[in-house]
Each structure stands twice: as C-alpha cells, then as structure tokens.
Design a protein around this motif. Sequence first.
Motif, short mmCIF file in Angstrom:
data_model
loop_
_atom_site.label_atom_id
_atom_site.label_comp_id
_atom_site.label_asym_id
_atom_site.label_seq_id
_atom_site.Cartn_x
_atom_site.Cartn_y
_atom_site.Cartn_z
N VAL A 22 0.84 -0.99 -0.09
CA VAL A 22 -0.69 0.03 0.09
C VAL A 22 1.03 0.92 0.09
N HIS A 23 2.16 1.11 0.99
CA HIS A 23 2.83 2.57 1.37
C HIS A 23 4.49 2.70 0.09
N GLN A 24 4.50 1.69 -0.16
CA GLN A 24 5.32 1.82 -1.61
C GLN A 24 5.46 0.49 -2.54
N HIS A 25 4.46 1.00 -3.95
CA HIS A 25 4.31 1.03 -4.72
C HIS A 25 4.31 1.52 -6.03
N PHE A 26 4.57 0.93 -7.51
CA PHE A 26 4.57 1.69 -8.79
C PHE A 26 4.09 1.42 -9.85
N ASP A 27 3.43 2.58 -10.60
CA ASP A 27 2.26 2.15 -11.53
C ASP A 27 3.39 2.56 -12.65
N ALA A 28 3.36 1.46 -13.77
CA ALA A 28 3.97 1.77 -14.27
C ALA A 28 3.54 2.99 -15.23
N PHE A 29 3.01 3.27 -15.77
CA PHE A 29 3.11 4.80 -16.59
C PHE A 29 3.19 5.70 -15.64
N LEU A 30 2.94 5.91 -13.93
CA LEU A 30 3.53 7.49 -13.08
C LEU A 30 4.10 6.95 -13.12
N ASP A 31 5.36 6.29 -12.54
CA ASP A 31 6.69 5.96 -11.78
C ASP A 31 7.96 5.59 -12.85
N ILE A 32 7.61 5.59 -14.62
CA ILE A 32 8.53 5.73 -14.92
C ILE A 32 8.52 7.13 -16.93
N ASP A 33 9.30 7.73 -16.49
CA ASP A 33 8.65 9.21 -17.67
C ASP A 33 9.08 8.73 -19.01
N TRP A 34 8.48 7.87 -19.39
CA TRP A 34 8.52 7.10 -21.06
C TRP A 34 8.99 8.71 -21.90
N ASP A 35 8.49 10.18 -22.00
CA ASP A 35 8.66 10.33 -22.92
C ASP A 35 10.20 10.96 -22.77
N ASN A 36 10.29 11.02 -21.32
CA ASN A 36 11.61 11.87 -21.23
C ASN A 36 12.99 11.85 -22.37
N PRO A 37 13.30 12.65 -22.97
CA PRO A 37 13.95 12.23 -23.70
C PRO A 37 15.37 11.44 -23.09
N ALA A 38 15.78 11.83 -22.34
CA ALA A 38 16.64 10.86 -22.00
C ALA A 38 16.57 9.14 -22.27
N TYR A 39 14.84 8.69 -21.99
CA TYR A 39 14.69 7.26 -21.92
C TYR A 39 14.69 7.46 -23.29
N ALA A 40 14.69 7.85 -24.53
CA ALA A 40 14.66 7.54 -25.74
C ALA A 40 15.28 6.35 -25.76
N ILE A 41 14.79 5.91 -26.57
CA ILE A 41 15.60 4.23 -27.45
C ILE A 41 16.16 4.39 -28.66
N ASP A 42 17.05 4.26 -28.78
CA ASP A 42 18.31 4.77 -30.04
C ASP A 42 18.80 3.48 -30.36
N PRO A 43 18.68 2.69 -30.96
CA PRO A 43 18.67 1.54 -31.35
C PRO A 43 20.53 1.48 -31.86
N HIS A 44 21.10 2.86 -32.14
CA HIS A 44 22.77 2.79 -31.63
C HIS A 44 23.21 2.79 -30.82
N ASP A 45 22.62 3.30 -30.02
CA ASP A 45 23.10 3.12 -29.01
C ASP A 45 23.54 2.11 -27.49
N GLU A 46 25.51 2.88 -28.00
CA GLU A 46 26.31 1.65 -27.28
C GLU A 46 25.98 1.54 -26.14
N ARG A 47 25.28 1.77 -25.44
CA ARG A 47 24.61 1.19 -23.80
C ARG A 47 24.15 0.11 -23.21
N TRP A 48 22.81 -0.17 -24.69
CA TRP A 48 22.49 -1.44 -25.43
C TRP A 48 23.52 -2.64 -25.20
N ILE A 49 25.23 -2.46 -25.49
CA ILE A 49 25.99 -3.50 -25.12
C ILE A 49 25.75 -4.92 -24.45
#
Length: 319
Positions: free
Chosen positions: A19-46
Amino acid sequence: MTAVQSYQDTLQTLSEASVHQHFDAFLDIDWDNPAYAIDPHDERWILPEADVLGRHAWYRGLPRDEQIRIGLYRQAQICKVGLQFEQILIAGLMNFSFNLPNGSPEFRYSTHEATEECHHTQMFQEFVNRSGQDVGGGSRLFRFLAPFLPLAAKWLPFGFFFGVLAGEEPIDHVQKTVLRAGDDMHPLLQRIMQIHVAEEARHIGFAHQYLEHQAPKLGRVDRAILSVAVPLIMRWLCDEILKPTAKARKDMGIPRSVVKDIYWDLPESRKMLRDLFGDVRMLAEDTGMMNPVSRRVWALMRIDGRSSRFRSEPASAAA
C-alpha cells in the motif's frame, strides 16, 4: 507468538508495504523523457560482462553495431518472456484466491501482488513496443501450456508457488547482478530493473513464507512426489526465462555452439546456474523437499550445490 500468528503478521506487513510503497508503470516511469528514448544505435545496449552472453568471447568479438543490435533484442526478449510468465502468475493468483475463506491474509496479499504484476506486464510490454524488436517471448511449449499452468494454483498451490520461484528467482538474481555491477546502462532499462527488483522482493518473500507455512501439512506421498518435481520445475522455467528460444537465436544470429557453451556448458555458466538457486535450495531444505532421491535430481539438473544461509546471500558464497 505462535507460528500461525507470525505468518499472519508477516503477510500483514507485506500487504501494508504494498500500500505504502508501490509503483505505477505509467506514473513512475517518465516514458517521454528524452533521456529514456530508445536509440537502436546507442552503445549502452551492449550487453555487460555481468550477462552470460555479454561476457562470451563470441559476443565480445563482434562489431560494435552487431553487439548493440543483439543487446537491444536480448533485453526486449527477456522483458517479453518475463511478462508472459507474470501473466501466468496473475491468472494463478486469481485461481488461488478465488475460494479462500473470509478473513484470509493470503487473499489480501495475493491480490496486492496481482496488481503489482499487472503493472510489471505493462512496463515490460511498453519497453518491447518502444524497442521496435519483434520478440516472441517463451518457447512454443511454454506458450502452449500457458493457459493450463495457472490451474495448478487452485489444485496444487504448493507446487504452483515453487513454480513461481522458478521464474522469479533467476530473473531477480540476474537483474540484481547487473545493477550491482554498476555498468553504464541505459537509464530506461535501469529504471525498469529497479522497480522490478524492489517489488519482486515482496513477491519472493510471500512465496517463501507460504511454502514454509504449508509444508508441515503435506502428506508423505505428496512430499515425496513434490520433492522430485521441484528441481525439474526449477530447471525448466529457468531455461524458459533465460535461455534464448529457437526464434531468438535465429534473430540474434547466435551459433548453436555458442548457445551450448553459454547455456550451460562453460564452467562459469554452470556456476551461474547453481548460483541462481541458492535461496531455493535453502527453502527446499527448510520445507522437507530434500531427500536422497531429490538430491540426485537436483544434481542431474545441474542446479545442486550448497544452500544459502539466508535469503539473498552473495552468490559467490552460495555456489
């Protein structure tokens, strides 16, 4: 305090924590944050060396672009099979809770868990969608059996919750290992892992508590059958979660010889396989699931070894 009171108090604590510590898939992840964008050429996927595929010589020797392509596909595939497993778990929790008596502490907690797992499936599927990877998830056998597996929660709840651990413990172990390694990983994937690990700790804790509470009620025949079934279930579902399917192997272009090395012929791969189940071996000991026959099955499945002394004991010590 009696064992029953202690068990009920633990479930109450887990429920209140949900009840006191839970997460919502669309409130607790800022999907539209530019830093979260998925670039298929990003080396961090290695893939990092904490990943069994990521540290294999074949993968390390590939061109960077190919390492990135395989890494992104691999992460999406794990998310897909993870959400399929959790869909089975949600259906099973509904079957399990359907006939629980009024006042049952298991009812409240199991429905809390089902709610959290629904958010996990949304979180995983959103990652898959944004990755652009056409991943299929589990094997054909796994997907064929998926509608029937939740029935075990109603008729064989003890076996079902050991099956829950067979899926949850390996992925939890792998995600914790990756997070602890501290590599430069993509922030969206990191956030997803952090949320999943945080809530899975409660889910795994409930399964352990339930099995320990129910074990003394098992008859001799049921105990004997389940003791042999548990290591078989563990190894099957572990492979479903972590081992690439035929489609995934083809899409990633992994040679059969490399797959054989990684899952699980190389010494370091065998060690990892044993490490995944240190906590479950401890639970099997505590619930009377270890005997001379079942120990042979654990060894045959190559998931035997010293049991953990406490939950989440460092894997190097539990090997």
